[in-house]
Scaffold this active site. Sequence first.
Site, short mmCIF file in Angstrom:
data_model
loop_
_atom_site.label_atom_id
_atom_site.label_comp_id
_atom_site.label_asym_id
_atom_site.label_seq_id
_atom_site.Cartn_x
_atom_site.Cartn_y
_atom_site.Cartn_z
N ASN A 146 0.78 -0.95 0.03
CA ASN A 146 0.02 0.04 -0.08
C ASN A 146 1.02 1.12 0.05
O ASN A 146 1.96 1.12 -0.03
CB ASN A 146 -0.91 0.07 0.96
N ASP A 215 -3.75 -6.67 5.25
CA ASP A 215 -4.55 -7.59 5.88
C ASP A 215 -4.64 -9.00 5.27
O ASP A 215 -4.85 -9.93 6.02
CB ASP A 215 -6.26 -6.93 5.56
N VAL A 245 -1.60 -5.39 16.12
CA VAL A 245 -2.22 -4.72 17.51
C VAL A 245 -3.25 -5.59 18.19
O VAL A 245 -3.07 -5.45 19.50
CB VAL A 245 -2.54 -3.27 16.91
N PHE A 260 -4.19 2.78 15.22
CA PHE A 260 -4.76 3.59 14.15
C PHE A 260 -5.91 3.21 13.28
O PHE A 260 -6.08 1.82 13.36
CB PHE A 260 -3.78 4.17 13.27
N LYS A 274 -13.19 -0.53 16.24
CA LYS A 274 -11.91 -1.11 16.29
C LYS A 274 -11.26 -0.84 17.74
O LYS A 274 -10.83 -1.93 18.14
CB LYS A 274 -11.20 -0.36 15.01
N LYS A 278 -10.76 -4.74 19.15
CA LYS A 278 -9.21 -4.97 19.28
C LYS A 278 -8.80 -4.71 20.57
O LYS A 278 -7.42 -4.90 20.98
CB LYS A 278 -8.05 -3.99 18.15
O1 PMT Z 1 2.75 6.25 6.74
P1 PMT Z 1 2.42 7.48 6.21
O2 PMT Z 1 2.43 7.68 4.74
O3 PMT Z 1 2.58 8.65 7.07
O4 PMT Z 1 0.54 7.15 6.56
C1 PMT Z 1 0.07 7.39 7.73
C2 PMT Z 1 -0.93 6.19 7.92
C3 PMT Z 1 -2.23 6.65 7.01
C4 PMT Z 1 -0.54 4.87 7.10
C5 PMT Z 1 -1.29 6.16 9.40
O5 PMT Z 1 -1.65 7.22 9.95
C6 PMT Z 1 -2.61 5.06 9.57
O6 PMT Z 1 -3.54 5.44 9.57
N1 PMT Z 1 -2.15 3.82 9.95
C7 PMT Z 1 -2.84 2.55 10.05
C8 PMT Z 1 -3.39 2.27 8.66
C9 PMT Z 1 -4.15 0.91 8.81
O7 PMT Z 1 -3.60 -0.15 8.39
O8 PMT Z 1 -5.35 1.08 9.25
P2 PMT Z 1 -6.49 -0.21 9.50
O9 PMT Z 1 -7.81 0.62 9.85
O10 PMT Z 1 -6.45 -1.21 8.29
O11 PMT Z 1 -5.90 -0.94 10.83
C10 PMT Z 1 -6.36 -0.73 12.04
C11 PMT Z 1 -5.16 -0.91 13.02
O12 PMT Z 1 -4.85 -2.47 13.35
C12 PMT Z 1 -3.64 0.12 12.64
O13 PMT Z 1 -3.01 0.41 14.06
C13 PMT Z 1 -3.03 -1.10 12.25
O14 PMT Z 1 -1.60 -0.93 12.41
C14 PMT Z 1 -3.56 -2.42 12.88
N2 PMT Z 1 -3.21 -3.60 12.07
C15 PMT Z 1 -4.03 -3.89 10.98
C16 PMT Z 1 -4.00 -5.17 10.45
C17 PMT Z 1 -3.23 -6.12 10.74
N3 PMT Z 1 -2.91 -7.26 10.28
N4 PMT Z 1 -2.29 -5.77 11.98
C18 PMT Z 1 -2.21 -4.75 12.57
O15 PMT Z 1 -1.62 -4.35 13.60
#
Ligand code: PMT
Length: 338
Positions: A146, A215, A245, A260, A274, A278
Amino acid sequence: LLDPAAEAAMGHIELARWADHILVAPASADFMAQLTVGSGENLLSTICLASKARIVLAPAMNQGMWRNQSTQDNVATLTKRNIQLFGPAEGSQACGDIGPGRMKEPNDIALFAASLFESGILAGKNVVITAGPTREALDPVRYISNYSSGKMGFAIAQAATDAGAVTTLITGPVSLPTPLDVTRIDVISAQDMFAAAMQACSQCDIFIAAAAVADYRPVNQHSQKIKKGASDTMNIELTKNIDIVASVAAQDNKPFTVGFAAETEHVVSYAREKLKRKNLDLVIANDISNSAIGFNSDDNAVTVIYPDKEKTLEQRSKSQLATHLIELIAEQFHHLAG
Ligand code: PMT
């Protein structure tokens, strides 16, 4: 300042807003006089005039100019306005004079500038941060990933260290320099990131997941390059990656865990979902439908989701935002720890 292209973009205002601190080194007697009267005759004085950032001057001038009553009156006025002076030092000068007016040594100025960012609110705490994208290999030359640049996670790592934390940054493939005094662990895939995070977390007080973890990953990772077939379409079977996380937060002695949430719609309600699903302590909700904030942008704007309230942080540089986020995270961490 007078470049018409830059002026159209209001370069001096952008710089004035962008700066966390302004350090002028060397600060000449003339520049200090400009600052005292609020002159906006060049780029530097205009930025200082427009900025809300703290200003620090490292004076550098002949000893006679430093001792002159005009300069001393300017120093008194600037100090009254909370403009800080670092120096001058005393000693032999380029013109052959000896006395006060030498600029402090660049190393000392750099250390002083770094100390301006230190808050101590996380002194002695271990903080682990994930950042950047993950890459899920299809074959030796292709992967699913991504647009995460790592900028947000790296800025948080710097802010945590500035707050006194011992910081570990686990990052996917990005092209950013390692923040000062941060231990960096480079990983490629979500599985690598999971292993590194679980190991680092066994000792940590706060875990912040800023990484954009894939994911899903391909079920099959081909050891040889996949050849183009006769069909116009190709199916890739994917399997879910483990949620890093959520795994950290599922541990009995879990650290204070911050996630995040990158969302394109229903940002706050999806982020709140979330937080619960989580088992997180805080979620930082990112509206990634706006390209000026989120993936690979220099700025960000977020809503911090608490179990019982929300706080919105308006658009600003990722560095400024990270400092504010660390303040909020530290405050809630200490609040829960009693
Ligand atoms: O890196 P940049 O270009 O500065 O951009 C910043 C960002 C947009 C990437 C950052 O601010 C952000 O939002 N990061 C989380 C992106 C994300 O994957 O969001 P999500 O809603 O899909 O995941 C939710 C949370 O679960 C996140 O904390 C993620 O790190 C975590 N996760 C998700 C999937 C996984 N398999 N393991 C995880 O730990």
